[in-house]
Design a protein around this motif. Structure first.
Motif, PDB file in Angstrom:
ATOM      1  N   ARG A 122       0.828  -1.199   0.000  1.00 24.78           N
ATOM      2  CA  ARG A 122       0.000   0.000   0.000  1.00 24.78           C
ATOM      3  C   ARG A 122       0.875   1.266   0.000  1.00 24.78           C
ATOM      4  NH1 ARG A 122      -1.962   3.493   3.820  1.00 24.78           N
ATOM      5  NH2 ARG A 122      -0.759   2.404   5.400  1.00 24.78           N
TER       6      ARG A 122
ATOM      7  N   ASN B 143      -4.993  11.234  -1.920  1.00 20.98           N
ATOM      8  CA  ASN B 143      -4.055  10.797  -0.886  1.00 20.98           C
ATOM      9  C   ASN B 143      -2.653  10.678  -1.461  1.00 20.98           C
ATOM     10  OD1 ASN B 143      -5.919  10.508   1.263  1.00 20.98           O
ATOM     11  ND2 ASN B 143      -6.703   8.690   0.231  1.00 20.98           N
TER      12      ASN B 143
ATOM     13  N   TYR C 278     -10.729  13.453   7.797  1.00 21.96           N
ATOM     14  CA  TYR C 278      -9.840  12.298   7.956  1.00 21.96           C
ATOM     15  C   TYR C 278      -9.907  11.793   9.389  1.00 21.96           C
ATOM     16  CZ  TYR C 278      -7.269  12.487   3.552  1.00 21.96           C
ATOM     17  OH  TYR C 278      -6.912  12.424   2.251  1.00 21.96           O
TER      18      TYR C 278
ATOM     19  N   LEU D 271      -7.992  10.309  11.049  1.00 19.36           N
ATOM     20  CA  LEU D 271      -6.636   9.990  11.493  1.00 19.36           C
ATOM     21  C   LEU D 271      -6.052  11.096  12.342  1.00 19.36           C
ATOM     22  CD1 LEU D 271      -5.438   8.893   7.993  1.00 19.36           C
ATOM     23  CD2 LEU D 271      -5.879   7.377   9.908  1.00 19.36           C
TER      24      LEU D 271
ATOM     25  N   LYS E 183     -15.942   4.286   3.508  1.00 25.21           N
ATOM     26  CA  LYS E 183     -14.952   4.352   2.434  1.00 25.21           C
ATOM     27  C   LYS E 183     -15.513   3.738   1.142  1.00 25.21           C
ATOM     28  CE  LYS E 183     -11.021   4.764   0.312  1.00 25.21           C
ATOM     29  NZ  LYS E 183     -10.414   6.050  -0.024  1.00 25.21           N
TER      30      LYS E 183
ATOM     31  N   VAL F 116     -13.994  12.375   2.125  1.00 25.32           N
ATOM     32  CA  VAL F 116     -13.123  12.486   3.290  1.00 25.32           C
ATOM     33  C   VAL F 116     -12.231  13.702   3.087  1.00 25.32           C
ATOM     34  CG1 VAL F 116     -11.443  11.309   4.724  1.00 25.32           C
ATOM     35  CG2 VAL F 116     -13.175   9.996   3.532  1.00 25.32           C
ATOM     36  N   VAL F 117     -12.469  14.739   3.874  1.00 25.94           N
ATOM     37  CA  VAL F 117     -11.795  16.013   3.607  1.00 25.94           C
ATOM     38  C   VAL F 117     -10.758  16.312   4.677  1.00 25.94           C
ATOM     39  CG1 VAL F 117     -13.790  16.872   2.357  1.00 25.94           C
ATOM     40  CG2 VAL F 117     -13.539  17.396   4.779  1.00 25.94           C
ATOM     41  N   GLU F 118     -10.058  17.435   4.472  1.00 24.67           N
ATOM     42  CA  GLU F 118      -8.895  17.768   5.276  1.00 24.67           C
ATOM     43  C   GLU F 118      -9.171  17.931   6.752  1.00 24.67           C
ATOM     44  OE1 GLU F 118      -5.002  19.297   4.861  1.00 24.67           O
ATOM     45  OE2 GLU F 118      -6.241  21.044   4.424  1.00 24.67           O
TER      46      GLU F 118
ATOM     47  N   LYS G 252      -5.748   4.336  14.440  1.00 19.93           N
ATOM     48  CA  LYS G 252      -5.045   5.128  13.432  1.00 19.93           C
ATOM     49  C   LYS G 252      -4.342   4.239  12.413  1.00 19.93           C
ATOM     50  CE  LYS G 252      -4.404   9.535  15.694  1.00 19.93           C
ATOM     51  NZ  LYS G 252      -3.448  10.544  16.164  1.00 19.93           N
ATOM     52  N   TYR G 253      -3.819   3.126  12.901  1.00 21.79           N
ATOM     53  CA  TYR G 253      -3.154   2.200  11.992  1.00 21.79           C
ATOM     54  C   TYR G 253      -4.162   1.624  10.999  1.00 21.79           C
ATOM     55  CZ  TYR G 253      -0.579  -1.819  10.294  1.00 21.79           C
ATOM     56  OH  TYR G 253       0.026  -2.735   9.476  1.00 21.79           O
TER      57      TYR G 253
ATOM     58  N   SER H 297      -5.658   4.347   8.636  1.00 19.52           N
ATOM     59  CA  SER H 297      -4.771   4.870   7.594  1.00 19.52           C
ATOM     60  C   SER H 297      -4.680   3.867   6.448  1.00 19.52           C
ATOM     61  CB  SER H 297      -3.385   5.216   8.156  1.00 19.52           C
ATOM     62  OG  SER H 297      -2.705   4.047   8.513  1.00 19.52           O
ATOM     63  N   GLN H 298      -4.831   2.571   6.790  1.00 16.10           N
ATOM     64  CA  GLN H 298      -4.843   1.561   5.722  1.00 16.10           C
ATOM     65  C   GLN H 298      -6.095   1.701   4.861  1.00 16.10           C
ATOM     66  OE1 GLN H 298      -3.344  -2.239   6.488  1.00 16.10           O
ATOM     67  NE2 GLN H 298      -1.514  -1.085   6.914  1.00 16.10           N
TER      68      GLN H 298
ATOM     69  N   PHE I  21      -8.064   4.628   4.627  1.00 14.46           N
ATOM     70  CA  PHE I  21      -8.328   5.930   4.023  1.00 14.46           C
ATOM     71  C   PHE I  21      -7.168   6.514   3.235  1.00 14.46           C
ATOM     72  CE2 PHE I  21     -11.775   5.714   7.103  1.00 14.46           C
ATOM     73  CZ  PHE I  21     -12.825   6.139   6.313  1.00 14.46           C
ATOM     74  N   ILE I  22      -5.944   6.127   3.537  1.00 13.63           N
ATOM     75  CA  ILE I  22      -4.836   6.666   2.735  1.00 13.63           C
ATOM     76  C   ILE I  22      -4.413   5.591   1.746  1.00 13.63           C
ATOM     77  CG2 ILE I  22      -2.598   7.804   2.760  1.00 13.63           C
ATOM     78  CD1 ILE I  22      -3.017   8.563   5.575  1.00 13.63           C
ATOM     79  N   ARG I  23      -4.993   5.610   0.616  1.00 11.87           N
ATOM     80  CA  ARG I  23      -4.611   4.643  -0.415  1.00 11.87           C
ATOM     81  C   ARG I  23      -4.900   5.220  -1.782  1.00 11.87           C
ATOM     82  NH1 ARG I  23      -7.447  -0.689  -0.359  1.00 11.87           N
ATOM     83  NH2 ARG I  23      -6.659  -0.892   1.723  1.00 11.87           N
TER      84      ARG I  23
END
Lengths: 529, 345, 213
Positions: A57, A221, B174, B176, B204, B210-212, B336-337, B340-341, B343-345
């Motif tokens: 990822r 992202n 986010y 996170l 998701k 999902v905004v800043e 958070k772990y 982040s998997q 939402f951050i992709r």
């Protein structure tokens, strides 16, 4: 016949100054980074499995971020060359220097571009809807790419212009006798200007790669966001730095790739700085591209300005915002000015090292590019680690810390710009000065520095602008009770006082344009003598 | 201008500025006036008047450092940890609690039991006195009234996952960073890790925006670019007071209840001005400050009994999420772990 | 034929040429002499089309090339020019520099022409060197080869033989004359030396204060 003067004995002062400059540069820029690398190493060896979760990822994220940055850098480089190929002809009278004002929008913080374009996309969408075209959604990646192009364009235009001016007019004229303009541009001007153009593209790549604010505003992202997520989750700078290492590696790779195709040429022919005396007649398609690029340059400035003016809601509102932020404005001005000045003092020596041919210059090149890719908040942590010491309390709690933050982040860029100017100087001129000098000091103050002036001014302006907009590192080291204008703007931003934000941003741009114009006129006066 | 002159001017200017800056730094740190250094993640807009009032009342100079949302809470907390060996701050005033608990664990804080804390429920105070909670903010839904009829208002945060709304129409920040992350950890604690993760997974896959940050959620709803979103009360009230066509919905009154996030205040270990720090903490924990913050719209659920002087701000009737702070904190890192998997992709 | 009619040029407020008229017949040669700053180089630049005149007009082969509102681009004038400084492109080899002007010529022919000129100039072995790696006198010869290579109809030389040692100078003068005769070029040459002027041209004019004396 006069015997030549050998000044090796006398130049001890200069050597001392040079090493002083190099040492200060290392202390200011690399000490915080060294602290971070130490933390990263501790995490790597101290925490089992710290490296193991760098999975598919994150790799994918990194590749996509690098792709975005490459897209931005290549587009900005092409636009920069096109725009510079027009501006280079505005070379008579005062207009000649005014073209450098195209660089001033670099002062606009990236988030202002982002907000302005976001609002414009929304307006377009509403317009399209009312005209019956249905809703047009601007894709997040496309939007992020476009806004980064807009935000970074001024830097590329400035560097392209600088690079074009490095090409001696005689060389252009000698080619113009044989071939049409486009061919001359292609075969003579671009190859000779390539080092600075490519360096500019590399810098833009790094700045784009390290930025997460614009992409995340458009729901895209990117890898730096992952670093922030990690940092905010664990508050462990070591792990965050470890996560930044791939960014640094990509940066190094790009900086090497960018310099590879350049055949380092020794151009010892003398002559004045570049000027194409004949207004060229470009072939139709190239002329059209130029017009298109100028249009984009105009948009790049006009869209943020118009949006800001709409949002600011008239002069009284701007005055109110400014009067509330008076102390922040003064504070920011002093900090940015100090950074600009010190940047020249400590940036000159590494720039000269870079200008020396040989293997060393390649290493310097990488050393100067690297700090640009370290996330700002990590630089802040590094600064705290290094400078928050009992004996340095007076220093640490003073405004010199934000100055250090600005220097740590942007002095390398300043050095790169000074280097670009150094390349333009005919080494013969310096040799001549060294032969005729009464002292090495005299050669430098009366010949070297005046020849370097445009580069020094450009380095000072760029570091001033970037420092004024710096947030991540400044936030961590600003003395209690003091805030910079950008910190204030972000505070306003949070509770939706977009009018005040717009007012302050307008002030920043206007002040930048005024300062830019003033220095431009000062330069014109001194150089027209 | 002759080059020689230009260069001497340049060098003179550099030296002058250097002197000036050294003088200035001497001014701020040299004299013996009483002062207190406060790091706060509370918006300057809300915290500045409170700190100014303390300055006026006591004559003690307050030197604040304000966090900004854009720094994604990596700002002050990390600064405090980095400065641990040589602390600069006296007091940390946080707009939520998990980061404060993290600071306690990192050994940044010192114990201080304030007399003003009497009347604050024990559940909101650290057992060892490392921090004290006050003035709660709520996580609420904000709805655009031009786009959504009253009858169609979402009533629960889980409505965001329902078929009634397309992903394009609703938004969150986010999960996170900041209070959104705290909220996620609380949901994990209350629903269990599996259910918590499923909620965010659904958001998701549905393509929810999902905004800043929470202020961006507010702005997008206020501008009508989103129909509804999840945000903090202070952000939501800002839009209301700006006259935007929005309504605030206190969610989950028939379910798990609304999540209330208290402010926390703590003494920094090795604070340079411990006496003034104590005074500042006592002041922040007073019922009067809670009152002021309620009136200014920053907090909605005061913790001092009977502190409410403003009927509109009385949230005592609302059902609150029953969650243990410690378990929220314990969940945070995992949350958070995992998120982040997602939402951050 | 190269013809100038009342050509005038100012740089800012400073008049450099104040109404120059002359004509060089087809296949003819003109040497321009005069003190430094008398406008000799400017005159060549105007003929090459690198700058437009403020007044007057310039005709090449009977065709209008420059006036204050018309400027034929330099590359369409069929001129070859040697500048005061060699102005070699530092990123191209000697051979690449010389070949630059040979467009529209088959590859082999172009290569042959480059080789031939370099050999005749006595710098054949330098063909793969870069300008930074050769001496000033050698650079001058490369510049001359570059100007001659396309067999231009009009040849403009700005002090082509300064810095060249006497023996070689003789050889190069012969070479220039030979090329000129062979390809029927019309020559304008700026020089300081009267002997050089007389060897290269049948007409000599002296410029002073922007006027022909």
């Amino acid at each position: 016949m006069n015997s030549p003067r050998y000044s090796s004995g006398k130049s001890k002062i200069l050597v001392l100054i040079k090493y002083l400059g190099l040492i200060s540069f290392f202390a200011v820029v690399f000490a915080p980074l060294a602290a971070l690398f130490y933390e990263a190493a501790r995490s790597l060896f101290g925490v089992p499995g710290a490296w193991s979760d760098f999975g598919a990822r994150r790799l994918f994220l990194l590749l996509r971020s690098a792709g975005l940055a490459a897209g931005v850098a290549s587009c900005v480089a092409v636009l920069g060359v096109l725009i510079a190929s027009v501006l280079i002809h505005w070379n008579t009278g005062r207009v000649a220097r005014l073209r450098w004002l195209a660089v001033v929008p670099a002062l606009l913080p990236p988030y202002v571009h982002a907000m302005a374009w976001d609002a414009s996309f929304f307006r377009l969408n509403v317009l399209a809807k009312s005209a019956g075209f249905g809703s047009v959604q601007v894709d997040g990646w496309l939007a992020a790419w476009w806004v980064q192009v807009m935000a970074l364009l001024p830097i590329a235009v400035g560097l392209s212009l600088l690079s074009f001016e490095t090409v001696k007019p005689k060389l252009i004229e000698a080619a113009l006798v044989h071939r049409p303009e486009l061919d001359v541009l292609n075969r003579v001007v671009l190859p000779l200007a390539a080092p600075v153009i490519l360096a500019g593209a590399g810098i833009v790549f790094v700045l784009s790669l390290a930025d997460y604010t614009i992409p995340s505003l458009f729901l895209v992202n990117v890898y730096p966001l992952e670093i922030f997520a990690e940092f905010s989750a664990g508050s462990d700078p070591g792990r965050a730095m470890l996560l930044s290492l791939p960014l640094l590696l990509v940066t190094l790779l790009v900086m090497v790739l960018v310099q590879l195709p350049i055949r380092r040429v020794v151009d010892a022919s003398s002559g004045r700085a570049g000027r194409w005396t004949v207004s060229p007649i470009w072939s139709g398609w190239f002329g059209a591209l130029q017009v298109f690029s100028l249009l984009i340059l105009t948009l790049q400035l006009a869209v943020p300005l118009v949006e800001l003016m709409i949002k600011a809601g008239g002069w009284p509102a701007i005055f109110t915002a400014v009067s509330y932020a008076k102390s922040e404005i003064i504070y920011t001005f002093i900090i940015a000015l100090l950074v600009a000045l010190f940047c020249l003092l400590i940036g000159l020596a590494p720039a000269m090292e870079l200008n020396r041919s040989g293997k060393g210059s390649g290493i310097w090149w990488l050393l100067l590019a690297l700090p640009l890719a370290v996330p700002a908040s990590l630089v802040g942590i590094g600064l705290i680690t290094v400078w928050n010491q009992p004996v340095l309390q007076h220093f640490y709690s003073s405004l010199l810390m934000p100055v250090m933050a600005g220097l740590a982040r942007f002095a390398p860029l300043g050095a790169l710009i000074i280097f670009a100017q150094l390349r333009r100087i005919d080494p013969l001129l310096l040799d001549a000065a060294r032969v005729a000098q009464k002292s090495p000091w005299q050669a430098w103050t009366q010949v070297g520095l005046p020849l370097l002036r445009p580069g020094l001014v450009a380095a000072a302006l760029v570091s001033f602008a970037l420092t004024a907009g710096e947030l991540g590192a400044t936030l961590l080291v600003a003395p209690p009770g003091q805030a910079t204008l950008t910190m204030r703007i972000y505070n306003y931003l949070h509770y939706g006082a977009s009018g005040s934000v717009a007012g302050l941003c307008l002030l920043m741009v206007t002040a930048g344009l005024a300062a830019g114009a003033a220095s431009v006129f000062a330069m014109t006066r001194s150089s027209s003598r | 201008m002759p080059p020689k002159k230009l260069i001497s001017i340049f060098i003179l200017a550099a030296c002058g500025l250097l002197l000036l800056s050294i003088l200035l730094s001497g001014c701020t740190s040299g004299n013996r006036e009483r002062k207190v250094v406060v790091y706060t993640s509370v918006d300057q807009h809300y915290s500045e008047p409170v700190l100014k009032k303390f300055e006026q009342d006591t004559g003690i100079k307050v030197l604040p450092v304000y966090d900004v949302e854009a720094a994604k809470t990596t700002g002050l907390v990390n600064r405090l940890i980095a400065e641990k060996k040589q602390p600069q701050a006296d007091v940390f005033w946080n707009s939520e609690f998990v980061q404060t608990m993290l600071l306690k664990e990192a050994g940044v804080l010192a114990s201080y039991r304030s007399p003003s804390a009497q009347g604050i429920p024990v559940a909101f105070c650290d057992q060892e006195g490392f921090w004290t909670g006050f003035g709660g903010r709520a996580r609420v839904l904000i709805v655009n009234t031009d786009l959504v009829e009253q009858a169609d208002f979402p009533r629960s945060i889980f409505d965001l996952t329902s078929e009634r709304w397309s992903g394009q129409e609703v938004g969150i920040a986010y999960p996170l960073f900041g209070t959104s992350a705290t909220h996620a950890a609380a949901l994990y604690a209350v629903l269990g890790a599996q259910e918590g993760k499923r909620f965010y997974d659904t958001l998701k896959t549905k393509g929810v925006q999902v905004v800043e940050g929470n202020s961006v959620v507010r702005d997008l709803v206020a501008q009508g670019r989103l129909k509804a979103g999840l945000t903090d009360t202070d952000d939501a009230f800002q839009a209301v007071s700006d006259g935007a066509p929005v309504k605030i919905v206190v969610p989950d009154q028939e379910g798990i209840g609304v999540f209330i996030i208290p402010n926390t205040v703590a003494l920094v270990a090795g604070a340079p001005n411990p006496e003034e720090a104590g005074m500042m903490i006592d002041y922040l924990l007073s019922a009067a400050v809670e009152n002021d913050l309620t009136s200014s719209g920053f907090i909605q659920a005061p913790l001092h009994a009977g502190a409410v002087n403003d009927e509109a701000a009385d949230w005592s009737g609302f059902k609150k999420m029953d969650v243990n702070f410690e378990s929220v904190y314990q969940n945070l890192e995992n949350v958070k772990y995992e998120l982040s998997q997602i939402f951050i992709r | 034929m190269i013809e100038t009619r009342q050509v005038a040029k100012k740089y800012g407020e400073v008049p450099v040429l104040a109404g120059i008229s002359f004509s060089v017949p087809e296949r003819g040669a003109l040497a321009v002499m005069g003190p430094s700053g008398s406008g000799k180089t400017t005159l060549l630049r105007l003929i090459a089309g690198l700058e437009p005149p403020d007044e007057g007009e310039i005709r090449l082969g009977g065709r209008l090339a420059s006036s204050n509102n018309f400027l034929l681009p330099p590359y369409r004038r069929d001129v070859g020019m040697v500048f005061q400084s060699p102005a070699l492109w530092p990123h191209m080899t000697v051979a690449e520099n010389v070949r630059y002007g040979l467009k529209g010529i088959p590859r082999g022919a172009a290569k042959g022409r480059v080789e031939e000129l370099l050999e005749r100039m006595g710098i054949g072995e330098l063909r793969n060197r870069f300008p930074g790696e050769i001496s000033g006198g050698q650079a001058r010869r490369v510049a001359l080869a570059r100007a001659l290579a396309p067999r231009p109809r009009f040849l403009l030389l700005d002090e082509p033989l300064t810095n060249v040692e006497a023996q070689l100078k003789e050889k190069l003068i012969l070479l220039i004359r030979e090329e000129k005769e062979k390809h029927g070029a019309t020559l304008v040459c700026v020089t300081h030396e009267r002997s050089e002027a007389q060897r290269l041209a049948e007409q000599v004019v002296v410029l002073e204060g922007g006027l022909i004396k």
